[in-house]
Write a protein that holds these residues in place. Structure first.
Motif, mmCIF file in Angstrom:
data_model
loop_
_atom_site.group_PDB
_atom_site.id
_atom_site.type_symbol
_atom_site.label_atom_id
_atom_site.label_comp_id
_atom_site.label_asym_id
_atom_site.label_seq_id
_atom_site.Cartn_x
_atom_site.Cartn_y
_atom_site.Cartn_z
ATOM 1 N N VAL A 73 0.842 -1.203 0.000
ATOM 2 C CA VAL A 73 0.000 0.000 0.000
ATOM 3 C C VAL A 73 0.879 1.256 0.000
ATOM 4 O O VAL A 73 0.624 2.215 -0.735
ATOM 5 C CB VAL A 73 -0.972 -0.007 1.193
ATOM 6 N N ALA A 74 1.929 1.255 0.825
ATOM 7 C CA ALA A 74 2.825 2.414 0.876
ATOM 8 C C ALA A 74 3.567 2.596 -0.438
ATOM 9 O O ALA A 74 3.749 3.728 -0.911
ATOM 10 C CB ALA A 74 3.818 2.250 2.024
ATOM 11 N N GLY A 75 3.994 1.501 -1.057
ATOM 12 C CA GLY A 75 4.668 1.597 -2.355
ATOM 13 C C GLY A 75 3.743 2.105 -3.441
ATOM 14 O O GLY A 75 4.145 2.916 -4.288
ATOM 15 N N PHE A 76 2.487 1.654 -3.417
ATOM 16 C CA PHE A 76 1.518 2.137 -4.393
ATOM 17 C C PHE A 76 1.244 3.624 -4.187
ATOM 18 O O PHE A 76 1.174 4.393 -5.154
ATOM 19 C CB PHE A 76 0.219 1.341 -4.283
ATOM 20 N N ALA A 77 1.111 4.046 -2.936
ATOM 21 C CA ALA A 77 0.870 5.466 -2.644
ATOM 22 C C ALA A 77 2.075 6.317 -3.047
ATOM 23 O O ALA A 77 1.911 7.413 -3.588
ATOM 24 C CB ALA A 77 0.567 5.653 -1.161
ATOM 25 N N LEU A 78 3.265 5.812 -2.798
ATOM 26 C CA LEU A 78 4.480 6.532 -3.187
ATOM 27 C C LEU A 78 4.562 6.688 -4.698
ATOM 28 O O LEU A 78 4.871 7.770 -5.204
ATOM 29 C CB LEU A 78 5.707 5.787 -2.666
ATOM 30 N N THR A 79 4.252 5.632 -5.417
ATOM 31 C CA THR A 79 4.290 5.680 -6.875
ATOM 32 C C THR A 79 3.216 6.612 -7.423
ATOM 33 O O THR A 79 3.475 7.378 -8.356
ATOM 34 C CB THR A 79 4.106 4.271 -7.451
ATOM 35 N N ALA A 80 2.022 6.568 -6.859
ATOM 36 C CA ALA A 80 0.952 7.455 -7.317
ATOM 37 C C ALA A 80 1.303 8.914 -7.054
ATOM 38 O O ALA A 80 1.059 9.780 -7.907
ATOM 39 C CB ALA A 80 -0.359 7.094 -6.616
ATOM 40 N N ARG A 84 1.758 11.773 -9.963
ATOM 41 C CA ARG A 84 1.059 13.064 -9.964
ATOM 42 C C ARG A 84 2.039 14.226 -9.971
ATOM 43 O O ARG A 84 1.833 15.230 -10.664
ATOM 44 C CB ARG A 84 0.146 13.157 -8.739
ATOM 45 N N SER A 85 3.103 14.119 -9.210
ATOM 46 C CA SER A 85 4.105 15.176 -9.147
ATOM 47 C C SER A 85 4.786 15.365 -10.499
ATOM 48 O O SER A 85 4.991 16.501 -10.947
ATOM 49 C CB SER A 85 5.144 14.845 -8.079
ATOM 50 N N ASP A 86 5.134 14.277 -11.148
ATOM 51 C CA ASP A 86 5.755 14.373 -12.470
ATOM 52 C C ASP A 86 4.804 14.969 -13.498
ATOM 53 O O ASP A 86 5.211 15.775 -14.342
ATOM 54 C CB ASP A 86 6.229 13.007 -12.940
ATOM 55 N N ALA A 88 2.350 17.082 -12.888
ATOM 56 C CA ALA A 88 2.206 18.498 -12.590
ATOM 57 C C ALA A 88 3.412 19.285 -13.081
ATOM 58 O O ALA A 88 3.273 20.394 -13.619
ATOM 59 C CB ALA A 88 2.012 18.711 -11.089
ATOM 60 N N LYS A 89 4.599 18.722 -12.915
ATOM 61 C CA LYS A 89 5.809 19.410 -13.397
ATOM 62 C C LYS A 89 5.834 19.478 -14.915
ATOM 63 O O LYS A 89 6.253 20.489 -15.485
ATOM 64 C CB LYS A 89 7.057 18.715 -12.870
ATOM 65 N N ARG A 90 5.404 18.411 -15.586
ATOM 66 C CA ARG A 90 5.334 18.438 -17.057
ATOM 67 C C ARG A 90 4.337 19.483 -17.527
ATOM 68 O O ARG A 90 4.576 20.188 -18.502
ATOM 69 C CB ARG A 90 4.942 17.062 -17.577
ATOM 70 N N ALA A 91 3.189 19.572 -16.841
ATOM 71 C CA ALA A 91 2.173 20.559 -17.227
ATOM 72 C C ALA A 91 2.696 21.982 -16.982
ATOM 73 O O ALA A 91 2.428 22.880 -17.787
ATOM 74 C CB ALA A 91 0.893 20.321 -16.432
ATOM 75 N N ALA A 92 3.433 22.194 -15.904
ATOM 76 C CA ALA A 92 3.976 23.521 -15.613
ATOM 77 C C ALA A 92 5.025 23.920 -16.638
ATOM 78 O O ALA A 92 5.148 25.104 -16.984
ATOM 79 C CB ALA A 92 4.567 23.553 -14.203
ATOM 80 N N LEU A 93 5.772 22.948 -17.116
ATOM 81 C CA LEU A 93 6.805 23.249 -18.116
ATOM 82 C C LEU A 93 6.258 23.257 -19.537
ATOM 83 O O LEU A 93 6.959 23.663 -20.462
ATOM 84 C CB LEU A 93 7.924 22.214 -18.018
ATOM 85 N N GLY A 94 5.045 22.797 -19.717
ATOM 86 C CA GLY A 94 4.429 22.778 -21.032
ATOM 87 C C GLY A 94 4.930 21.643 -21.901
ATOM 88 O O GLY A 94 4.917 21.739 -23.122
ATOM 89 N N ILE A 95 5.355 20.583 -21.273
ATOM 90 C CA ILE A 95 5.884 19.426 -22.027
ATOM 91 C C ILE A 95 4.750 18.489 -22.389
ATOM 92 O O ILE A 95 3.933 18.120 -21.654
ATOM 93 C CB ILE A 95 6.945 18.655 -21.201
#
Length: 95
Positions: A73-80, A84-86, A88-95
């Motif tokens: 469960v912790a590994g799944f939450a970490l991956t999710a 999401r973080s990746d 959001a960063k792609r969307a902020a950079l416009g990639i």
């Protein structure tokens, strides 16, 4: 000494859980097995201090299966969270 059996079993099953979870390229190879091993050590120790004997099936079930489930469960939450973080960063950079 019996704690080593629980730790080895939790680590081995944690390796299997690592390969069963999706997006394993977003986390380290040893993250899930390490979490399973640490959780198994904690659960085993706490249950021993609580007076549960080494011959009890509940000790082994909780320290192996419970720890592996918790690590999954912790590994799944970490991956999710990482996914999401990746995104959001792609969307902020416009990639």
């Amino acid at each position: 000494m019996y704690i080593l059996l629980a730790l080895i079993a939790a680590c081995a099953l944690g390796i299997g859980v690592h390969y069963l979870l999706p997006h394993r390229d977003l986390r380290g190879v040893v993250v899930v097995p390490a979490m399973a091993t640490a959780a198994s050590a904690i659960v085993y120790t706490v249950m021993q201090w609580a007076g549960v004997g080494q011959d009890s099936g509940w000790l082994w079930l909780a320290s192996i299966v419970g720890a592996v489930a918790l690590a999954g469960v912790a590994g799944f939450a970490l991956t999710a969270s990482r996914h999401r973080s990746d995104a959001a960063k792609r969307a902020a950079l416009g990639i």
